[in-house]
Design a protein around this motif. Sequence first.
Motif, PDB file in Angstrom:
ATOM      1  N   ILE A 169       1.237  -1.476   0.121  1.00  0.00           N
ATOM      2  CA  ILE A 169       0.329   0.123  -0.292  1.00  0.00           C
ATOM      3  C   ILE A 169       1.085   1.738   0.055  1.00  0.00           C
ATOM      4  N   GLU A 170       2.035   1.102   0.388  1.00  0.00           N
ATOM      5  CA  GLU A 170       3.290   2.399   0.581  1.00  0.00           C
ATOM      6  C   GLU A 170       3.597   3.235  -0.707  1.00  0.00           C
ATOM      7  N   PRO A 171       4.128   2.318  -1.265  1.00  0.00           N
ATOM      8  CA  PRO A 171       4.482   3.007  -2.965  1.00  0.00           C
ATOM      9  C   PRO A 171       3.122   3.359  -3.812  1.00  0.00           C
ATOM     10  N   ALA A 172       1.662   2.368  -3.474  1.00  0.00           N
ATOM     11  CA  ALA A 172       0.439   2.696  -4.302  1.00  0.00           C
ATOM     12  C   ALA A 172       0.837   4.318  -4.186  1.00  0.00           C
ATOM     13  N   SER A 173       0.807   4.349  -2.798  1.00  0.00           N
ATOM     14  CA  SER A 173      -0.147   5.578  -2.366  1.00  0.00           C
ATOM     15  C   SER A 173       1.094   6.793  -2.962  1.00  0.00           C
ATOM     16  N   LEU A 174       2.246   6.513  -3.051  1.00  0.00           N
ATOM     17  CA  LEU A 174       2.841   7.959  -3.707  1.00  0.00           C
ATOM     18  C   LEU A 174       3.033   8.034  -4.921  1.00  0.00           C
ATOM     19  N   MET A 175       1.957   6.812  -5.944  1.00  0.00           N
ATOM     20  CA  MET A 175       1.960   7.523  -7.672  1.00  0.00           C
ATOM     21  C   MET A 175       0.306   7.525  -7.595  1.00  0.00           C
ATOM     22  N   GLU A 176      -0.432   8.259  -6.357  1.00  0.00           N
ATOM     23  CA  GLU A 176      -2.094   8.153  -6.034  1.00  0.00           C
ATOM     24  C   GLU A 176      -1.959   9.943  -7.448  1.00  0.00           C
ATOM     25  N   PRO A 177      -3.138  10.090  -8.226  1.00  0.00           N
ATOM     26  CA  PRO A 177      -2.831  11.356  -8.540  1.00  0.00           C
ATOM     27  C   PRO A 177      -3.280  12.906  -7.651  1.00  0.00           C
ATOM     28  N   GLY A 178      -2.060  13.623  -8.471  1.00  0.00           N
ATOM     29  CA  GLY A 178      -1.796  14.740  -7.618  1.00  0.00           C
ATOM     30  C   GLY A 178      -1.815  14.725  -5.906  1.00  0.00           C
ATOM     31  N   LEU A 268      11.268  12.397  -3.978  1.00  0.00           N
ATOM     32  CA  LEU A 268       9.632  13.125  -3.286  1.00  0.00           C
ATOM     33  C   LEU A 268       9.426  14.856  -3.542  1.00  0.00           C
ATOM     34  N   GLN A 269      10.750  15.729  -3.301  1.00  0.00           N
ATOM     35  CA  GLN A 269      11.090  16.783  -3.046  1.00  0.00           C
ATOM     36  C   GLN A 269      11.431  17.451  -4.581  1.00  0.00           C
ATOM     37  N   GLN A 270      11.674  16.243  -5.137  1.00  0.00           N
ATOM     38  CA  GLN A 270      11.713  16.669  -7.373  1.00  0.00           C
ATOM     39  C   GLN A 270      11.201  15.829  -7.468  1.00  0.00           C
ATOM     40  N   LYS A 271      10.120  15.668  -7.029  1.00  0.00           N
ATOM     41  CA  LYS A 271       8.942  15.157  -7.823  1.00  0.00           C
ATOM     42  C   LYS A 271       9.195  13.766  -8.829  1.00  0.00           C
ATOM     43  N   ARG A 272      10.092  12.807  -7.940  1.00  0.00           N
ATOM     44  CA  ARG A 272       9.989  11.602  -8.953  1.00  0.00           C
ATOM     45  C   ARG A 272       9.400  10.466  -8.349  1.00  0.00           C
ATOM     46  N   GLN A 273       8.263  10.382  -8.156  1.00  0.00           N
ATOM     47  CA  GLN A 273       7.507   9.945  -7.787  1.00  0.00           C
ATOM     48  C   GLN A 273       7.788   8.120  -8.137  1.00  0.00           C
ATOM     49  N   ALA A 274       7.630   7.929  -9.407  1.00  0.00           N
ATOM     50  CA  ALA A 274       7.963   5.941  -9.868  1.00  0.00           C
ATOM     51  C   ALA A 274       9.102   5.837  -8.989  1.00  0.00           C
ATOM     52  N   GLU A 275      10.159   6.768  -8.517  1.00  0.00           N
ATOM     53  CA  GLU A 275      11.731   5.980  -7.630  1.00  0.00           C
ATOM     54  C   GLU A 275      11.448   6.466  -6.364  1.00  0.00           C
TER      55      GLU A 275
END
Length: 311
Positions: A169-178, A268-275
Motif C-alpha cells: 500500500i505505501e508505494p502505491a500511495s506515492l503514485m496517487e494523482p495529485g 519526492l521533493q524532485q517529483k520523481r514519484q516512481a523512483e
Amino acid sequence: MPDASPPRGTAAELAASIAGDIASGALPPGQHLAAQPLADRYGVSRFPVAQALRHLASQGVVVAEPRRGFFVAADAVARLAGTTPPPAGLSATYFAIAEDRLSGRLPDSISEAAMRERYGLSKGALAQLLDRIAAEGWAERRPGYGWRFSSVLTTPDAMGQTYRLRQAIEPASLMEPGYHLEPATVTRLRLVEQHMLAGGIETASADALYERGVRFHEAIVGASGNPFFLEALQRVNRIRRLLVYRSLVDRRRFWRQAEEHLAILDLLQQKRQAEAAALLREHLGHVVESLEAMRPLMEQGNRGPEPTDTP
C-alpha cells in the motif's frame, strides 16, 4: 505564568516522556503541542498534559503563546542536553508488561486485581496503562472480568505480514494523482532524520524511535490525499507496536533506515514519484530482512517462562 513547581505522579512521567521525544527529534522545534493529541499519544487525560506542558514551559523547553497554546522551543534540544530525566515509572512498567506478554509470562486473560498485584500499581495507574494498551490494539476489556490480550502480533511471522502489507500500500500511495508533500513537512521530516544520524538513534527511547518511523511513513502516505491508504497504515501501526519494541533492542539497522528516509524525501521533493515508490518498496523489504535476522531474539518469549520464574 508557567507553573515552576515540579510535577508529580502522572504529570511527572508525562513531562519526562515529552522531553524525551523532544530530545530524540520525534517532537521537533516549532511543533504545536496540542493537549488532546498528546493525551491520545501517551494514553492519559488532558489534565496531566496541561501540568506537564506548564512545567516544561518553566524550563524553557516549550513556549507558551497566548491564544495559540504550547510549542516546542527552538533551542529545546540544547536545553535538554545534559539533563537527567526523572525515573521511568509508568513507562518502565509499560515495557515490563509488554515484555512479559511477549515472553509468555502473562496469560491471554487476566484480572485487574492480578495486574495491580503483579506490577505494584494503583487503580489509577493501571487504568492509564491499560487505556494505552487498548488504544494500541493489543488488549481489550472483557465484559465483567478483567482484560484479554491479543495474540495477533506476538510472532515474527505476523510482523513480517504487516510489512508485506505495507509494501503493497505505501508505494502505491506515492503514485496517487495529485500527490503533494508540503515543503514544510519535508523540512520537518528531514530534521528528524538528520538528528537521528547525528546520534539520536543511540539515545532515543524505544517510544521515540517507534513514533519517529510512524510519523515519517504516515506523513508521506498522507500526502497522497487518499484517506484509505492512510487509514490502512494507521491501523497496522497501532497493532504492530507490541512486537516492534523487542526489535528495537538492536539499533544498527536504524542508521540505514534514516539514510533511506532522506533519499526518499529527496526523490519526492524532485517529483520523481516512481523512483521514490520503488525505493520505498525496497526500504520496507530491508526491514523484513532485518526482522528475519533478529528472529531468534524476537522468538525468545514464545518458549514460555524461564525456569526461575515464579507463578
